[in-house]
Design a protein around this motif. Structure first.
Motif, PDB file in Angstrom:
ATOM      1  N   GLY A 158      49.527 -11.208  27.467  1.00  0.00           N
ATOM      2  CA  GLY A 158      50.772 -11.688  26.883  1.00  0.00           C
ATOM      3  C   GLY A 158      51.724 -12.059  28.007  1.00  0.00           C
ATOM      4  O   GLY A 158      51.717 -11.448  29.081  1.00  0.00           O
ATOM      5  N   LEU A 159      52.557 -13.062  27.761  1.00  0.00           N
ATOM      6  CA  LEU A 159      53.399 -13.595  28.825  1.00  0.00           C
ATOM      7  C   LEU A 159      54.474 -12.602  29.260  1.00  0.00           C
ATOM      8  O   LEU A 159      54.801 -12.490  30.441  1.00  0.00           O
ATOM      9  CB  LEU A 159      54.040 -14.908  28.356  1.00  0.00           C
ATOM     10  N   LYS A 241      59.353 -22.897  31.200  1.00  0.00           N
ATOM     11  CA  LYS A 241      59.224 -23.489  29.876  1.00  0.00           C
ATOM     12  C   LYS A 241      58.387 -22.598  28.962  1.00  0.00           C
ATOM     13  O   LYS A 241      58.752 -22.355  27.803  1.00  0.00           O
ATOM     14  CB  LYS A 241      58.586 -24.872  29.989  1.00  0.00           C
ATOM     15  N   ALA A 242      57.274 -22.090  29.486  1.00  0.00           N
ATOM     16  CA  ALA A 242      56.420 -21.221  28.684  1.00  0.00           C
ATOM     17  C   ALA A 242      57.136 -19.933  28.307  1.00  0.00           C
ATOM     18  O   ALA A 242      57.044 -19.462  27.170  1.00  0.00           O
ATOM     19  CB  ALA A 242      55.136 -20.910  29.453  1.00  0.00           C
ATOM     20  N   VAL A 243      57.880 -19.363  29.242  1.00  0.00           N
ATOM     21  CA  VAL A 243      58.621 -18.131  28.963  1.00  0.00           C
ATOM     22  C   VAL A 243      59.691 -18.388  27.908  1.00  0.00           C
ATOM     23  O   VAL A 243      59.869 -17.604  26.973  1.00  0.00           O
ATOM     24  CB  VAL A 243      59.236 -17.570  30.260  1.00  0.00           C
ATOM     25  N   SER A 252      65.074 -13.510  32.293  1.00  0.00           N
ATOM     26  CA  SER A 252      65.932 -12.972  33.358  1.00  0.00           C
ATOM     27  C   SER A 252      65.092 -12.276  34.421  1.00  0.00           C
ATOM     28  O   SER A 252      65.393 -12.369  35.617  1.00  0.00           O
ATOM     29  CB  SER A 252      66.969 -12.014  32.776  1.00  0.00           C
ATOM     30  N   ARG A 253      64.025 -11.595  34.008  1.00  0.00           N
ATOM     31  CA  ARG A 253      63.133 -10.935  34.965  1.00  0.00           C
ATOM     32  C   ARG A 253      62.431 -11.970  35.846  1.00  0.00           C
ATOM     33  O   ARG A 253      62.297 -11.791  37.070  1.00  0.00           O
ATOM     34  CB  ARG A 253      62.110 -10.091  34.202  1.00  0.00           C
ATOM     35  N   LEU A 254      61.980 -13.051  35.244  1.00  0.00           N
ATOM     36  CA  LEU A 254      61.342 -14.118  36.001  1.00  0.00           C
ATOM     37  C   LEU A 254      62.312 -14.719  37.011  1.00  0.00           C
ATOM     38  O   LEU A 254      61.983 -14.880  38.200  1.00  0.00           O
ATOM     39  CB  LEU A 254      60.833 -15.199  35.052  1.00  0.00           C
ATOM     40  N   ASP A 255      63.515 -15.061  36.555  1.00  0.00           N
ATOM     41  CA  ASP A 255      64.498 -15.683  37.443  1.00  0.00           C
ATOM     42  C   ASP A 255      64.920 -14.751  38.566  1.00  0.00           C
ATOM     43  O   ASP A 255      65.173 -15.186  39.693  1.00  0.00           O
ATOM     44  CB  ASP A 255      65.718 -16.134  36.639  1.00  0.00           C
ATOM     45  N   GLU A 256      65.004 -13.478  38.273  1.00  0.00           N
ATOM     46  CA  GLU A 256      65.340 -12.501  39.305  1.00  0.00           C
ATOM     47  C   GLU A 256      64.277 -12.482  40.397  1.00  0.00           C
ATOM     48  O   GLU A 256      64.587 -12.438  41.596  1.00  0.00           O
ATOM     49  CB  GLU A 256      65.482 -11.109  38.688  1.00  0.00           C
TER      50      GLU A 256
END
Length: 332
Positions: A158-159, A241-243, A252-256
């Motif tokens: 899962g993403l 985009k997928a997130v 926010s976790r990805l961007d962090e």
């Protein structure tokens, strides 16, 4: 600036009633240029209330960012108003970039989010917060990690869980840490030496209760016109985009993580690569590596090149790697 896209526009009668010019390049979404009553340049988007963000808008240096409800039909207006006229040239180019990004959004909510994300890019530019541009190898390494996250881990876990397992940016020794499996991710060029760089003794050390996989991606240098070629901006945009579509809470976790590793959306990343191969290796007894405690009297803080030919015997299939990732633990 050759042509001012705000030239000839009339000032809006009030901040509650913008009178704008539709930007056709952003269709099907309703994006407009306008002038405020005071003559400030404005970019605004009319959208359904269901597409508006629920949280507080970020504070943007040099731009007034606001959302208000349009009284006669209940639609919302997301507006960016340039506060300093000296930045008019930059703002015009910035708005062109927003229009292009908005046009590519598959939903109205993603179009709204794209505007807010781009506003953060403006803030970095205006505050002089630009960092040193990531070098080619750092760009390639990050592309390899994002590709593993989205194309391999997300379908298995899962993403949301895949993003949460990306631990390298937080200072953990392994790039990905799943409940019972760790993954160290390396990316190399097809034309380079047949080695991967191990940057510390901790990268290939055992973690109690975990299997350890070494994932090696090979990329060929490519031109931007080659089908399938990607640069760092494209790799980041693809994961975001997928997130946004399926795991919004992980954004926010990805961007962090991206911010921590030095990714900056305001930078130019001109290196393009085409993925040409992937290899998995299971790190276990007999794997050639340097680990903490191997040299009690020193040296320490080691980095070293690991020959791919020396680990060929430890290569495992995609199925074996998938078993370890899904089930965890060492599978006999």
């Amino acid at each position: 600036m050759d042509e001012d896209p705000w030239a000839g526009l009339e000032r809006s009668p009030s901040d509650q009633a913008f009178r704008g010019h539709l930007i056709s390049a952003a269709r099907p979404w309703e994006l407009f240029r306008a002038l405020s009553p005071a003559g400030n340049r404005v970019l605004f988007m009319v959208h359904d209330a269901r597409s508006s963000p629920s949280g507080r808008l970020p504070a943007i240096a040099g731009i007034a960012l606001s959302i208000r409800e349009r009284l006669h039909d209940g639609k919302r207006i997301l507006a960016l108003r340039l506060e300093e006229g000296e930045y008019a040239d930059i703002f015009a180019k910035f708005c062109d970039d927003i229009a292009e990004t908005v046009a590519g959004a598959s939903t109205e909510a993603l179009a709204v989010r794209a505007i807010i994300d781009q506003a953060a890019r403006w803030q970095a530019l205006l505050r002089g917060a630009r960092r040193e541009v990531l070098g080619p190898q750092a760009q390639l390494g990050l592309i390899g990690e994002l590709r593993l996250l989205l194309d391999t881990l997300a379908p298995m876990t899962g993403l949301h869980a895949a993003v949460g397992s990306w631990r390298g940016p937080s200072g953990y020794p392994k790039d990905f840490e799943l409940p019972a499996t760790c993954i160290e991710c390396k990316a190399r060029t097809a034309s380079g030496k047949g080695t991967v760089r191990i940057t510390s003794e901790d990268q290939l050390t055992d973690e109690p209760g975990h299997s350890l996989l070494l994932h090696v991606s090979t990329f060929a240098c490519a031109d931007s016109t080659v089908s399938g070629a990607v640069n760092l901006h494209g790799a980041v945009a693809r994961v975001r985009k997928a997130v946004d579509l399926t795991a919004a809470f992980a954004r926010s976790r990805l961007d962090e993580g991206l911010d921590t590793v030095g990714y900056d959306g305001a930078h130019s990343y001109d290196f393009w690569w085409l993925h040409v191969g992937t290899a998995w290796h299971e790190v276990r007894d007999g794997f050639p590596r340097i680990v903490p405690g191997m040299y009690p009297e020193g040296p320490s803080g080691l980095s070293y090149d690991l020959s791919l030919s020396s680990i060929r015997a430890h290569a495992v299939s995609d199925d074996r790697a998938g078993q370890l990732i899904r089930a965890g633990g060492r599978i006999a």
